[in-house]
Design an enzyme around this catalytic site. Structure first.
Site, short mmCIF file in Angstrom:
data_model
loop_
_atom_site.label_atom_id
_atom_site.label_comp_id
_atom_site.label_asym_id
_atom_site.label_seq_id
_atom_site.Cartn_x
_atom_site.Cartn_y
_atom_site.Cartn_z
N PHE A 137 0.86 -1.18 0.00
CA PHE A 137 0.00 0.00 0.00
C PHE A 137 0.90 1.23 0.00
CE2 PHE A 137 -2.70 3.40 1.26
CZ PHE A 137 -3.94 3.08 0.72
N ASP A 221 9.08 2.59 1.68
CA ASP A 221 7.92 3.35 2.13
C ASP A 221 7.82 3.13 3.64
OD1 ASP A 221 5.40 4.17 2.98
OD2 ASP A 221 4.42 3.61 1.10
N LYS A 250 2.33 9.97 8.48
CA LYS A 250 1.66 9.49 9.70
C LYS A 250 2.31 10.03 10.98
CE LYS A 250 -0.44 5.40 7.60
NZ LYS A 250 -1.87 5.50 7.78
N1 PMP Z 1 2.14 4.22 2.46
C1 PMP Z 1 1.81 3.40 3.47
C2 PMP Z 1 2.73 2.29 3.84
C3 PMP Z 1 0.60 3.60 4.16
O1 PMP Z 1 0.26 2.77 5.16
C4 PMP Z 1 -0.24 4.67 3.78
C5 PMP Z 1 -1.56 4.95 4.48
N2 PMP Z 1 -2.18 3.90 5.10
C6 PMP Z 1 0.16 5.50 2.73
C7 PMP Z 1 1.37 5.25 2.09
C8 PMP Z 1 -0.66 6.67 2.29
O2 PMP Z 1 -0.58 7.71 3.21
P1 PMP Z 1 -1.67 8.89 3.18
O3 PMP Z 1 -2.99 8.27 3.50
O4 PMP Z 1 -1.18 9.87 4.21
O5 PMP Z 1 -1.65 9.46 1.81
#
Ligand code: PMP
Length: 402
Positions: A137, A221, A250
């Site tokens: 994700f 990521d 986050k």
């Molecule tokens: N990368 C990872 C690993 C995530 O867990 C998330 C959100 N769950 C995102 C990217 C996307 O972040 P955002 O919702 O702040 O755009």
């Protein structure tokens, strides 16, 4: 106004999410209250965002002070808080440069542009390929969505070109996918949304070696795994592998919208002036929040707390998953304060959340079948025990799927 009165306005929101009927109105530490005054233990943690808990007095004060001092200039100007935060963050992570954004997906879009453009700048124009992993994700904007190896999120959406997907934690698959046209590989050090899947350290080391041998870049990521979540400041530290760049979001803002792309010296010439930009990225209000969070994490030893309380939580969840009287819980997953319990296929993980909420504890679902606990990094053992107790009481009340 109470829950019922407020919910009359819910029809104005696009129905994109499935919220419960509790309208949240106030938070403190790991506790949150709805508009009727009902208290919950918040182990959803804002989906792994609450690095210092709800409304930490020092964070709230830093934001209030900055809001009354200087809120925004755009990137036409440096600001004091941006420069100080850039210095603190690079020192803390070992990367040499940073680009600030507001969301995780935005930090990953920056990685996509950096990865392609760096090769372009260095004359490797054939290197346009991106290798990502199934069940990953990376966000919802179109570039990050393309990297997200979950077809259900991509249905009907326009995607970017030249992205391939391989099975996670499978080095042979990665070996077959990385070619002399690969620009970069992107991975989560632990696949979080995919169901809290931790790979072997040898896998991450092996991918690093393959990238180095073939001239491809390696990006992590760390949006969910960064900022102490897994018991180390960055998720990469479990394996010791250093990527060429990573994304953070986050926990970095603890609830304030803030993200960052951290870049190694080698890649710092990848995005020349004008190649990328954003209005809000690195604004002084966000950076004041980020600075306060780094300070609080240091003063209160929160990375260690995540490791210690996380280990305790993990042990309790292990026991729960092994308990034969609870057939709905089959496996414990995770590290630090990113923990999950996989629910047997005959049961719906969302029903477990519902029953936990009745017990006064909030959690979230990852990968469709994992009840995820990602609380504030300053949560206590007693709170962890209360969350586990709520799962224990919730599971027997969940009926098998029809
Ligand atoms: N990368 C990872 C690993 C995530 O867990 C998330 C959100 N769950 C995102 C990217 C996307 O972040 P955002 O919702 O702040 O755009």
């Amino acid at each position: 106004m109470g829950n019922r009165e407020l919910l009359e306005h819910a029809s104005h929101l696009l129905p994109i999410y499935r919220q419960p009927p509790n309208v949240m109105a106030r938070g403190e530490g790991s506790r949150i209250w709805d508009a009727d005054g009902r208290e919950f233990l918040d182990y959803s943690g804002g989906i792994a965002v609450l690095s210092v808990g709800h409304c930490h007095p020092k964070l709230s004060a830093a934001i209030a002070k900055q809001a009354a001092t200087l809120m925004h200039t755009s990137n036409l100007f440096y600001t004091d808080k941006e420069l100080l935060f850039a210095e603190a963050l690079t020192r803390r992570t070992g990367f040499s440069h940073v680009y600030f954004g507001s969301t995780g997906t935005e930090a990953n879009e920056a990685l996509i542009k950096l990865g392609r453009r760096w090769h372009f700048e260095h004359g490797h124009r054939e290197r346009t390929g991106i290798v990502s992993t199934w069940k990953s994700f990376h966000g919802r904007t179109l570039g990050a969505l393309t990297l997200t190896g979950q077809p259900k999120y991509q249905e009907g959406m326009p995607l970017i070109s030249d992205v391939s997907y391989v099975k996670y934690d499978d080095l042979a698959a990665m070996d077959a996918a990385i070619t002399d046209q690969t620009a970069f590989v992107i991975l989560e050090p632990i696949q979080a949304e995919g169901g809290i899947l931790a790979p072997s350290d040898a896998y991450l080391r092996g991918v690093r070696e393959l990238c180095d041998a073939r001239g491809a870049l390696l990006f992590f990521d760390e949006v969910q795994t960064g900022f102490g979540r897994t018991g180390y400041f960055l998720g990469r530290e479990h394996s010791g592998v250093m990527p060429d760049a990573c994304s953070l979001a986050k926990g970095i803002g603890g609830g304030f919208p803030l993200s960052a792309m951290m870049v190694s010296k080698k890649l710092s010439d990848g995005l020349p002036v004008g190649a990328h930009g954003t209005t809000f990225g690195g604004n002084p209000l966000a950076c004041a929040a980020g600075l306060a969070i780094l300070e609080i994490m240091e003063e209160e030893n929160l990375v260690e707390n995540a490791r210690v309380v996380g280990a305790h939580l993990g042990e309790q969840l292990d026991a729960l998953a092994k308990d034969a009287s609870l057939p709905a819980a089959v496996e414990r997953r995770g590290r630090g304060l990113l923990q999950g319990v996989r629910i047997a296929p005959e049961y719906d993980a969302r029903d477990v959340l519902f029953a936990m909420r009745e017990e006064g504890v909030l959690a979230s679902v990852a990968g469709g079948d994992v009840v995820r606990l990602a609380p504030a990094l300053n949560t206590t053992r007693a709170e962890a025990d209360r969350a586990v107790e709520a799962i224990r009481k919730a599971l027997p009340r969940v009926a098998k799927k029809a």
